[in-house]
Design an enzyme around this catalytic site. Structure first.
Site, PDB file in Angstrom:
ATOM      1  N   HIS A 123       3.543 -43.243   3.054  1.00 24.54           N
ATOM      2  CA  HIS A 123       4.307 -44.200   2.264  1.00 24.54           C
ATOM      3  C   HIS A 123       3.801 -44.268   0.838  1.00 24.54           C
ATOM      4  CE1 HIS A 123       1.067 -47.209   2.364  1.00 24.54           C
ATOM      5  NE2 HIS A 123       0.922 -46.907   3.652  1.00 24.54           N
ATOM      6  N   CYS A 128      -2.728 -45.070   7.524  1.00 17.10           N
ATOM      7  CA  CYS A 128      -1.578 -44.602   6.759  1.00 17.10           C
ATOM      8  C   CYS A 128      -2.030 -43.666   5.644  1.00 17.10           C
ATOM      9  CB  CYS A 128      -0.804 -45.773   6.166  1.00 17.10           C
ATOM     10  SG  CYS A 128       0.170 -46.672   7.382  1.00 17.10           S
TER      11      CYS A 128
END
Length: 180
Positions: A140, A156
């Protein structure tokens, strides 16, 4: 009342960033030599394209299905001691303007976290998110460029908003992803 709201928003933004796995320290890794990486070292084919996340070099590499597009992006990467999920997965969902929601583990550590944060400057997912087959793991964007090149806490992979927008445009649902 306004002072309380500003304080509350600042706390929520800081908590969201910290718990979303964005590094608060790190920055660019200057002076490191870029290693050459061939897609054949990690993938059998380029069917649907390929994304390689190299945790050691803290880069994300992309190859298009036809091999004509190759990109290299600096990234914030998970700490390998806290991230047991190395290997292959795929992109299963693409979201522009993602809503951030804390994972159950984040909520257990801090029950006062907001249930969600809508798209916008305080959202730890930045402008785009690529959902992987592994639950709660994403590639992301981030609104905080100082995190790029650092280590994240929750698994992440973070790219600058400009880079995630470009990668988002190049990938499809089904693009293969490998973390090494």
């Amino acid at each position: 009342m306004q002072k309380l709201n500003l304080r509350r928003r600042g706390i929520l933004s800081a908590a969201a960033a910290a718990f979303a796995g964005l590094a608060l320290a790190g920055g660019a890794r200057e002076g490191l030599a870029e290693e050459s990486t061939d897609w054949q070292d990690h993938f059998e084919t380029l069917e649907h394209g390929a994304v390689l996340a190299d945790l050691r070099q803290r880069v994300v590499l992309f190859w298009s299905e036809d091999g004509t597009v190759h990109r290299r992006y600096p990234a914030a990467m998970p700490d390998t001691r806290a991230f047991p999920r190395l290997g292959g997965t795929r992109i299963i969902r693409k979201v522009e303007g993602p809503t951030w929601r804390p994972t159950p583990a984040m909520r257990a550590r801090d029950p006062e976290l907001p249930w969600s944060l809508p798209p916008g400057p305080g959202n730890p997912f930045g402008t785009h998110a690529l959902h992987l087959e592994w639950q709660h793991y994403r590639i992301h964007g981030t609104h905080d460029p100082s995190t790029i090149g650092g280590v994240t806490a929750h698994g992440c992979i973070g790219l600058s908003n400009a880079h995630i927008a470009e990668l988002f445009a190049h990938t499809t649902v089904g693009t293969q992803v490998r973390l090494v």
